[in-house]
Design a protein around this motif. Structure first.
Motif, mmCIF file in Angstrom:
data_model
loop_
_atom_site.group_PDB
_atom_site.id
_atom_site.type_symbol
_atom_site.label_atom_id
_atom_site.label_comp_id
_atom_site.label_asym_id
_atom_site.label_seq_id
_atom_site.Cartn_x
_atom_site.Cartn_y
_atom_site.Cartn_z
ATOM 1 N N MET A 188 38.106 44.164 38.479
ATOM 2 C CA MET A 188 38.395 43.314 37.330
ATOM 3 C C MET A 188 39.778 42.697 37.490
ATOM 4 S SD MET A 188 36.773 45.038 33.949
ATOM 5 C CE MET A 188 34.990 45.080 33.776
ATOM 6 N N ILE A 189 39.838 41.375 37.390
ATOM 7 C CA ILE A 189 41.073 40.631 37.576
ATOM 8 C C ILE A 189 41.486 40.074 36.218
ATOM 9 C CG2 ILE A 189 42.117 38.659 38.733
ATOM 10 C CD1 ILE A 189 39.922 39.081 40.932
ATOM 11 N N PRO A 190 42.574 40.553 35.625
ATOM 12 C CA PRO A 190 42.892 40.181 34.243
ATOM 13 C C PRO A 190 43.326 38.728 34.047
ATOM 14 C CG PRO A 190 44.604 41.579 35.170
ATOM 15 C CD PRO A 190 43.491 41.576 36.155
ATOM 16 N N ASP A 191 43.870 38.087 35.076
ATOM 17 C CA ASP A 191 44.304 36.689 34.958
ATOM 18 C C ASP A 191 43.818 35.951 36.192
ATOM 19 O OD1 ASP A 191 45.626 34.240 34.924
ATOM 20 O OD2 ASP A 191 47.383 35.055 33.911
ATOM 21 N N ALA A 192 42.678 35.286 36.067
ATOM 22 C CA ALA A 192 42.044 34.683 37.234
ATOM 23 C C ALA A 192 42.881 33.551 37.829
ATOM 24 C CB ALA A 192 40.659 34.162 36.854
ATOM 25 N N ILE A 193 43.489 32.727 36.968
ATOM 26 C CA ILE A 193 44.278 31.604 37.475
ATOM 27 C C ILE A 193 45.478 32.111 38.274
ATOM 28 C CG2 ILE A 193 45.661 29.613 36.811
ATOM 29 C CD1 ILE A 193 42.698 29.138 36.471
ATOM 30 N N ALA A 194 46.172 33.120 37.740
ATOM 31 C CA ALA A 194 47.315 33.687 38.463
ATOM 32 C C ALA A 194 46.874 34.297 39.790
ATOM 33 C CB ALA A 194 48.021 34.733 37.604
ATOM 34 N N TYR A 195 45.720 34.967 39.789
ATOM 35 C CA TYR A 195 45.221 35.588 41.013
ATOM 36 C C TYR A 195 44.895 34.524 42.065
ATOM 37 C CZ TYR A 195 41.936 37.950 44.139
ATOM 38 O OH TYR A 195 41.291 38.443 45.244
ATOM 39 N N LEU A 196 44.198 33.479 41.675
ATOM 40 C CA LEU A 196 43.844 32.433 42.629
ATOM 41 C C LEU A 196 45.094 31.724 43.153
ATOM 42 C CD1 LEU A 196 40.745 30.973 40.754
ATOM 43 C CD2 LEU A 196 40.714 32.335 42.849
ATOM 44 N N THR A 197 46.068 31.515 42.274
ATOM 45 C CA THR A 197 47.323 30.900 42.704
ATOM 46 C C THR A 197 48.028 31.777 43.731
ATOM 47 O OG1 THR A 197 47.557 29.806 40.558
ATOM 48 C CG2 THR A 197 49.528 29.990 41.914
ATOM 49 N N SER A 198 47.972 33.115 43.518
ATOM 50 C CA SER A 198 48.619 34.033 44.464
ATOM 51 C C SER A 198 47.963 33.998 45.840
ATOM 52 C CB SER A 198 48.594 35.464 43.915
ATOM 53 O OG SER A 198 47.287 36.029 43.998
ATOM 54 N N LEU A 199 46.692 33.589 45.897
ATOM 55 C CA LEU A 199 45.993 33.470 47.172
ATOM 56 C C LEU A 199 46.279 32.143 47.861
ATOM 57 C CD1 LEU A 199 42.466 34.888 46.215
ATOM 58 C CD2 LEU A 199 44.382 36.093 47.275
ATOM 59 N N GLY A 200 47.040 31.271 47.192
ATOM 60 C CA GLY A 200 47.366 29.985 47.769
ATOM 61 C C GLY A 200 46.445 28.859 47.351
ATOM 62 N N VAL A 201 45.561 29.101 46.381
ATOM 63 C CA VAL A 201 44.689 28.031 45.893
ATOM 64 C C VAL A 201 45.545 27.043 45.106
ATOM 65 C CG1 VAL A 201 42.681 27.477 44.480
ATOM 66 C CG2 VAL A 201 42.736 29.614 45.791
ATOM 67 N N PRO A 202 45.523 25.768 45.451
ATOM 68 C CA PRO A 202 46.423 24.795 44.812
ATOM 69 C C PRO A 202 45.906 24.337 43.441
ATOM 70 C CG PRO A 202 45.100 23.705 46.469
ATOM 71 C CD PRO A 202 44.735 25.172 46.549
ATOM 72 N N ILE A 203 46.040 25.209 42.462
ATOM 73 C CA ILE A 203 45.510 24.913 41.131
ATOM 74 C C ILE A 203 46.481 24.082 40.318
ATOM 75 C CG2 ILE A 203 44.813 25.982 38.947
ATOM 76 C CD1 ILE A 203 43.664 28.279 40.556
ATOM 77 N N GLY A 204 47.772 24.335 40.447
ATOM 78 C CA GLY A 204 48.746 23.596 39.652
ATOM 79 C C GLY A 204 49.319 24.464 38.549
ATOM 80 N N GLY A 205 49.967 23.824 37.578
ATOM 81 C CA GLY A 205 50.663 24.557 36.525
ATOM 82 C C GLY A 205 49.752 24.956 35.382
ATOM 83 N N GLY A 206 50.363 25.134 34.191
ATOM 84 C CA GLY A 206 49.630 25.569 33.014
ATOM 85 C C GLY A 206 48.581 24.555 32.602
ATOM 86 N N GLY A 207 47.596 25.033 31.861
ATOM 87 C CA GLY A 207 46.522 24.167 31.407
ATOM 88 C C GLY A 207 45.470 23.901 32.454
ATOM 89 N N ALA A 208 45.453 24.689 33.525
ATOM 90 C CA ALA A 208 44.484 24.471 34.588
ATOM 91 C C ALA A 208 43.102 24.957 34.157
ATOM 92 C CB ALA A 208 44.918 25.206 35.860
ATOM 93 N N GLY A 209 42.072 24.307 34.661
ATOM 94 C CA GLY A 209 40.703 24.728 34.396
ATOM 95 C C GLY A 209 39.746 23.959 35.267
ATOM 96 N N GLY A 210 38.598 24.535 35.528
ATOM 97 C CA GLY A 210 37.596 23.856 36.353
ATOM 98 C C GLY A 210 36.510 24.822 36.752
ATOM 99 N N THR A 211 35.728 24.424 37.748
ATOM 100 C CA THR A 211 34.647 25.281 38.222
ATOM 101 C C THR A 211 35.144 26.129 39.388
ATOM 102 O OG1 THR A 211 33.863 23.566 39.714
ATOM 103 C CG2 THR A 211 32.859 23.653 37.529
ATOM 104 N N LEU A 212 34.521 27.295 39.541
ATOM 105 C CA LEU A 212 34.843 28.214 40.628
ATOM 106 C C LEU A 212 33.558 28.573 41.353
ATOM 107 C CD1 LEU A 212 36.956 30.096 42.047
ATOM 108 C CD2 LEU A 212 36.241 31.863 40.427
ATOM 109 N N GLN A 213 33.525 28.374 42.655
ATOM 110 C CA GLN A 213 32.381 28.787 43.462
ATOM 111 C C GLN A 213 32.734 30.076 44.189
ATOM 112 O OE1 GLN A 213 30.158 25.857 45.797
ATOM 113 N NE2 GLN A 213 30.182 27.273 47.533
ATOM 114 N N VAL A 214 31.864 31.055 44.098
ATOM 115 C CA VAL A 214 32.058 32.352 44.750
ATOM 116 C C VAL A 214 30.893 32.583 45.698
ATOM 117 C CG1 VAL A 214 32.332 34.832 44.428
ATOM 118 C CG2 VAL A 214 33.255 33.246 42.724
ATOM 119 N N ASP A 215 31.175 32.766 46.979
ATOM 120 C CA ASP A 215 30.143 33.048 47.976
ATOM 121 C C ASP A 215 30.223 34.515 48.382
ATOM 122 O OD1 ASP A 215 29.174 30.371 48.189
ATOM 123 O OD2 ASP A 215 30.961 29.872 49.352
ATOM 124 N N PHE A 216 29.088 35.199 48.333
ATOM 125 C CA PHE A 216 29.022 36.605 48.735
ATOM 126 C C PHE A 216 28.513 36.710 50.161
ATOM 127 C CE2 PHE A 216 28.862 36.810 44.149
ATOM 128 C CZ PHE A 216 29.593 37.939 43.842
#
Length: 422
Positions: free
Chosen positions: A1-29
């Motif tokens: 369980m990841i409590p803050d998804a945007i912060a987690y994705l940003t920490s991985l280097g995903v270029p999401i941007g600043g506050g107010g970010a939102g969009g679709t997320l594709q997850v491949d298993f």
């Protein structure tokens, strides 16, 4: 369980941007033999003075994505609520979608076709206050793909004007409404704090007369069933606040004075005909934050409920969250009991930590297991369950509700509805 998804994705280097970010997320298993064996659950919430309020939803696999038209019902725009509608391109080529909004008021009928919306792969778009733009106080929407072949998704959110709590409105496939003999609405509730609003939309071109049966222990008839009938004009949507009290005011047999908890499933049929074009739903909530905290859910057409097993993910039990699990024996086949076993798995290890056997549920009955992890797997803070039907012929509905607060009366108490997976 990841409590803050945007912060987690940003920490991985995903270029999401600043506050107010939102969009679709594709997850491949990788490493799983079937798409259904990997799942994602999201909970989106906002702080409120007494905790958090928001909604939850499942990640979508290929079977969940849409190609044909869908309906989004129960929408409203008034001093208490506003409704948003969202579109997503879930494929790898561009598509164009059309949204048509209909008034649910038979005294003020009408519709508005919104400008066609083209979406590139992965694009998300939201119409804010979609009914306000159409000039309707209550109504419903039809979404259809008019060009392209990529799959899409659509949903709506009813937001409380005072506390911003959201209730997710799931799409109903138009083809799922054809030839339907009945529907099961998982639960209608009346307690000291909780109340259910019933919504019935007739999106067909002809009037419909519907027979309803509410089954609950506290209903004072020999079979614990209260019966009532509604007739809807073509295109009409009827929203009935505090449905149990409305039945009481109408002197429906079995609905006694307010006080005892009434909680049970609602069944809808039509005498001598199917109920094609009917969408049944409920919004159940409690007062809070100057408005209402609640959840929204749709009826399940006969033939669409689970028959062997169902999975429910995202269970939590801690100081801030609790998870309840509920079952309904739809009684579609016969009047026999169904017997269930529930396997509880720890989320951090994937190990089976407890099996609860011999849960018996008569036909047409509803049962909720509160704080299932604390009750049957103490020490397990997060996990998931598999519900197995071990005896009985009737299909069943299983679902979960995430509540804010480790126990009733703590934090906001806001709920988020999550359906099961096959």
């Amino acid at each position: 369980m990841i409590p803050d998804a945007i912060a987690y994705l940003t920490s991985l280097g995903v270029p999401i941007g600043g506050g107010g970010a939102g969009g679709t997320l594709q997850v491949d298993f990788t490493g799983v033999p079937a798409t259904s064996e990997g799942t994602v659950t999201v909970r989106t919430a906002t702080p409120v003075p007494d905790g958090r309020a928001g909604l939850a939803y499942l990640g979508l696999n290929a079977l969940d994505l849409l190609g044909g038209p869908v309906w989004l019902t129960g929408l409203r725009q008034n001093a208490d609520d506003r409704s948003n509608l969202a579109l997503q391109n879930a494929g790898d080529e561009g598509i164009t979608l059309r949204v048509t909004v209909f008034s649910g008021d038979p005294l003020a009928p009408g519709s508005r076709i919104f400008p066609e919306k083209s979406l590139v792969p992965g694009e998300f778009f939201q119409y804010n206050a979609v009914l306000d733009a159409a000039g309707f106080e209550q109504g419903y929407a039809r979404v259809e793909r008019i060009s392209g072949t990529a799959p899409y998704y659509a949903y709506a959110v009813i937001n409380d004007q005072a506390n911003s709590d959201g209730s997710l409105v799931f799409p109903v496939r138009e083809d799922s409404l054809a030839g339907t003999q009945g529907q099961t609405l998982p639960v209608i509730v009346e307690t000291e704090l909780l109340n259910s609003d019933l919504t019935v939309a007739n999106v067909s071109a002809s009037p419909k007369m519907l027979d309803f049966s509410l089954v609950a222990d506290a209903i004072q008839t020999f079979n614990h069933t209260a019966r009532f009938r509604l007739t809807l004009q073509a295109g009409e949507q009827r929203i009935i606040p505090h449905i149990v009290d409305r039945l009481r005011q109408a002197s429906v047999a079995g609905i006694g004075p307010a006080g005892p908890v009434i909680a049970g499933a609602l069944f809808a049929t039509a005498s001598g005909a199917d109920i094609s074009g009917i969408v049944i739903s409920a919004r159940t909530g409690s007062p809070g934050g100057g408005g209402q905290y609640g959840v929204f859910y749709n009826g399940v057409p006969y033939g669409s409920a689970s028959t062997a097993s169902a999975w429910i993910y995202g269970l939590q039990q801690n100081a801030e969250n609790r998870r309840n699990l509920a079952l309904v024996n739809t009684g579609e086949v016969d009047f026999g009991d169904s017997v269930f076993s529930i396997d509880i798995y720890a989320g951090d290890s994937g190990l089976l930590v407890r099996t609860v056997n011999d849960i018996t549920l008569p036909a047409h009955r509803w049962r909720q297991i509160n704080r299932i992890l604390a009750r049957y797997a103490p020490g397990t803070s997060q996990g998931y369950v598999r519900v197995r039907q071990t005896s009985g012929n009737n299909p069943f509905i299983a679902y979960g509700v995430i509540n804010d607060g480790g126990a009733p009366g703590q934090r906001s108490g806001d709920g988020a509805f999550l359906p099961s997976r096959p």
